[in-house]
Design an enzyme around this catalytic site. Structure first.
Site, PDB file in Angstrom:
ATOM      1  CG  HIS A 165      25.898   1.147  -4.124  1.00  0.00           C
ATOM      2  ND1 HIS A 165      26.262   0.449  -5.246  1.00  0.00           N
ATOM      3  CD2 HIS A 165      24.608   1.495  -4.313  1.00  0.00           C
ATOM      4  CE1 HIS A 165      25.234   0.391  -6.079  1.00  0.00           C
ATOM      5  NE2 HIS A 165      24.215   1.028  -5.535  1.00  0.00           N
TER       6      HIS A 165
ATOM      7  CB  ILE B 168      14.019  -2.851  -3.566  1.00  0.00           C
ATOM      8  CG1 ILE B 168      12.750  -2.283  -2.911  1.00  0.00           C
ATOM      9  CG2 ILE B 168      13.685  -3.930  -4.580  1.00  0.00           C
ATOM     10  CD1 ILE B 168      11.904  -1.448  -3.873  1.00  0.00           C
ATOM     11  CB  THR B 169      14.625  -1.555   1.982  1.00  0.00           C
ATOM     12  OG1 THR B 169      13.311  -2.048   1.806  1.00  0.00           O
ATOM     13  CG2 THR B 169      14.627  -0.371   2.937  1.00  0.00           C
ATOM     14  CD  GLU B 170      20.161   3.862  -1.125  1.00  0.00           C
ATOM     15  OE1 GLU B 170      19.305   4.097  -2.002  1.00  0.00           O
ATOM     16  OE2 GLU B 170      21.272   4.399  -1.090  1.00  0.00           O
TER      17      GLU B 170
ATOM     18  CE1 TYR C  36      17.728  -1.642 -13.427  1.00  0.00           C
ATOM     19  CE2 TYR C  36      17.331   0.714 -13.535  1.00  0.00           C
ATOM     20  CZ  TYR C  36      17.213  -0.473 -12.875  1.00  0.00           C
ATOM     21  OH  TYR C  36      16.575  -0.508 -11.669  1.00  0.00           O
TER      22      TYR C  36
ATOM     23  CB  THR D 162      -0.959   0.043   1.209  1.00  0.00           C
ATOM     24  OG1 THR D 162      -0.175  -0.084   2.392  1.00  0.00           O
ATOM     25  CG2 THR D 162      -1.976  -1.086   1.157  1.00  0.00           C
ATOM     26  N   GLY D 163       2.165   1.102   0.141  1.00  0.00           N
ATOM     27  CA  GLY D 163       3.047   2.275   0.126  1.00  0.00           C
ATOM     28  C   GLY D 163       3.189   2.823  -1.288  1.00  0.00           C
TER      29      GLY D 163
ATOM     30  CD  GLU E  83      28.989  -1.000  -6.464  1.00  0.00           C
ATOM     31  OE1 GLU E  83      28.409  -0.603  -7.486  1.00  0.00           O
ATOM     32  OE2 GLU E  83      28.547  -0.827  -5.315  1.00  0.00           O
TER      33      GLU E  83
END
Lengths: 291, 378
Positions: free
Chosen positions: A247, A96-98, A159, A17-18, A209
């Site tokens: 990151h 996926i949370t950062e 991507y 719902t976010g 990286e």
């Protein structure tokens, strides 16, 4: 075949719902992902884009039998959400949370391993098996089905490489973003093993990286266990030491974790390393034609 | 986030660690008063977020208050690796027999917190790790149970610490571990940890670095941030929610995603240019955030050309375009700008930019080459 997600994936979205959860639920549905349920504590009983919402993961599991969960909740609540999914027996969790404190991720890492659950991320774009299922935030249209497996610590850089492959007429089996944090649920090595065992994958792209030594560990693993051709790209050749480059995991500390070390390790394992993201497509074409 | 030595000392004292605490001084006169109050030989130490303070002359002994004042006058205002010293710590000079190193870090490879110790204290531990790795002993904390006393004792015995001193050393190591975990630190170290001439343990210099992601759980620690130590542009970026690292080149970068930002910097270098910054506008960037990014880049006087490289996932092309156009209405840009925009809603984004007379290119390579050429012709 592809790896980890495909047409048999029955997805649960935590935080549905976010703002992010709702937006990406719609995007994933449009791509054709089978989303069977959502969870947000409180609004249970409603629907989001036609997907039923439950108060707890356990209720969602009992009613809809999901086999994967997409966690899109803010950092202060994400570890709890991951543990709730693991406790309910969901075997694959993509977060996926950062911004999760690394010591919290560390505890979650060990807790999900103990339960035999695979965690992808956190701080990752998710994964996609083109034409089959998208469990992530990547733009679906840049992908096309094909023989190349991709594993990456980055989001948008992945991507970039996928787009170069697609424009060169080379499709992807699965693209997995493993995340940019210092501690992540699934490492390069585990994804390499899955690609090695996936009959549909004929070549692999590894996008690393600066920071840590996971690329070096991957290079050692490739040398020993991977018979399929692998092409690499390492971001951060120009990154200064001691500074975190966006990151949380991308930092050269104590002179370790430089791009030069990682490139050398990969090249020593016969992995050609591209100088530019688009060059990955040329190198992949060469190895595929050589197979 | 780096803490100053005096902040780390205060924090570790709360965990029971005996730290050779001093008095903070902002002026030579304050340093003199501090030395007077301590009433002994003192050491005057620069409080600045830069390594190698000792080698740079930022740590000096003083025999009396007058000398403390003189020494502080030399150290205050000193430039240590690009940082100006604005504060000094005045602490009692301590006679000691031996120096050790004690530190807690995250061992990424082992996926565990490691407690490390060495009898080669007082020197750069990274140098010890490179040249004499056998001089460092370490124990990994259990992810559930934490760091146990037997592990701490084992460290002490492996360093050859005498039995009567082992208990004290082990207690210190566990206190340091506890502070590390409680504060969401990414580094907590005592270097040197000394054995004084009356055989007691004392932390002469302490260092704590906090995990930026952990600050949401520790508003009290977040307040320890020293605005004087931040680059003004980096500070502005942080407040706007933008990842920004200032570099020395001439091509300003605005990119979405950390990996792509680094790859863009690398491409600039590959084509013969030098990046002026790392800048990641983050996911789902709003109009305001894009405008803030542009403001940051043009505020750097070294920037001769700007490269905008957006590959949209969460970040929508039309939002980026609107942000750029809005920012261009607010900010005067006197250098050429090259824009590359791909991804979600790229057509809408490109149309908006082209209607406004801006040039949008297709690939990152082309964008980097053009930006480098533009910067060099300026």
């Amino acid at each position: 075949m592809a790896i980890l997600v495909d047409t048999s994936t029955r997805l649960l979205v935590q935080g549905i719902t976010g703002r992010e959860g709702s937006f990406h639920t719609q995007q994933m549905l449009e791509y054709g992902t089978n989303i069977v349920a959502g969870v947000t504590p409180g609004p249970g009983g409603r629907e989001v884009h036609g997907v039923p919402v439950f108060n707890t993961v356990a209720e969602a599991v009992a009613a809809t039998q999901p086999n994967a969960s997409f966690v899109a909740v803010p950092a202060p609540f994400a570890p709890d959400a991951i543990l709730e999914a693991a406790e309910a027996g969901i075997p694959l969790i993509i977060c996926i949370t950062e911004g999760i404190p690394v010591l919290e991720t560390l505890q979650v890492y060990h807790a999900v391993r103990e339960r035999g659950v695979r965690l992808i991320g956190p701080n990752c774009p998710g994964l996609i098996s083109p034409g089959k299922a998208k469990v992530g935030i990547m733009p679906g249209f840049i992908h096309t089905p094909g023989p190349v497996g991709i594993v990456s610590r980055s989001g948008t850089l992945t991507y970039e490489v996928v787009w170069a492959l697609t424009r060169a007429g080379i499709g992807q089996s699965t693209a997995v973003g493993i995340g940019g944090d210092p501690i992540i649920g699934t490492s390069f090595i585990e994804v390499l093993e899955l690609f090695q065992n996936d009959p549909e994958t004929r070549a692999i792209v590894l996008i690393g990286e600066i920071g840590g030594a996971d690329e070096e560990a991957a290079a050692a693993y490739i040398r020993q266990h991977v018979t399929k051709p692998v092409v690499g790209f390492i971001a951060g050749r120009t990154a200064p030491p001691g500074r975190r480059m966006g990151h949380a995991g991308a930092i050269i500390s104590g002179g370790r974790g430089t791009a030069a070390e990682k490139i050398a390790a990969l090249e020593a394992a016969d992995v050609p390393v591209a100088e530019r993201p688009a060059q990955v497509a040329d190198l992949i074409r060469r190895v595929l034609e050589g197979v | 986030m780096d803490l100053h030595e005096y902040q780390a000392a205060e924090l570790l004292t709360r965990y029971g660690i005996p730290v050779n605490r001093g008095i903070l001084a902002r002026t030579p006169e304050e340093a003199r008063a501090a030395a007077q109050q301590l009433g002994s030989r003192v050491v005057v130490k620069a409080q600045v977020h830069a390594g190698g303070r000792g080698k740079a002359g930022g740590i000096r002994l003083a025999d009396d208050p007058a000398q403390a004042e003189a020494v502080a006058r030399q150290i205050l205002g000193m430039d240590i690796r690009g940082r100006i010293v604005r504060k000094v710590l005045v602490a009692p000079a301590v006679a000691f027999e031996r120096e050790y190193y004690l530190g807690v870090v995250l061992d990424r490879d082992a996926r565990r917190v490691a407690v490390m110790a060495s009898s080669a204290g007082g020197v750069d531990i990274e140098e010890v790790a490179r040249e004499r790795p056998e001089a460092i002993v370490r124990e990994h904390a259990d992810p559930c149970l934490g760091f146990q006393d037997f592990q701490a004792r084992r460290l002490a015995f492996r360093l050859g610490i005498e039995p009567d001193l082992v208990r004290g050393f082990a207690a210190l190591a566990r206190q340091l571990y506890q502070a590390y975990v409680d504060c969401d630190a990414s580094l907590a170290e005592i270097n040197p940890l000394v054995l004084t001439s009356d055989r007691t343990w004392l932390a002469l210099d302490t260092k704590v670095v906090l995990d930026d992601n952990g600050l949401i759980r520790h508003p009290d620690l977040a307040e320890l941030r020293d605005p004087e130590e931040e680059d003004p542009l980096e500070r502005e970026a942080r407040l706007a929610g933008i990842s920004f690292v200032r570099l020395n080149g001439t091509v300003g970068c605005i990119v979405n995603g950390a990996g792509l930002s680094m790859a863009t910097m690398d491409a600039i270098k590959l084509y013969g240019g030098e990046p002026a910054n790392f800048l990641d506008i983050g996911g789902g960037a709003s109009v305001q955030r894009v405008a803030a990014a542009l403001r940051l880049v043009v505020a750097d006087p070294n920037v001769r050309a700007i490269l905008v490289n957006i590959f949209g996932g969460i970040t929508r092309g039309d939002v980026v375009a609107q942000g750029l156009l809005e920012a261009l209405r607010q900010v005067e840009v006197r250098v050429p700008m090259v824009i590359r925009l791909v991804g979600t809603r790229q057509e809408e984004g490109r149309r908006l930019l082209e209607e406004a007379g801006l040039t949008v290119v297709d690939t990152m390579e082309e964008a980097a080459q053009r930006a480098v050429a533009a910067a060099q012709s300026q």
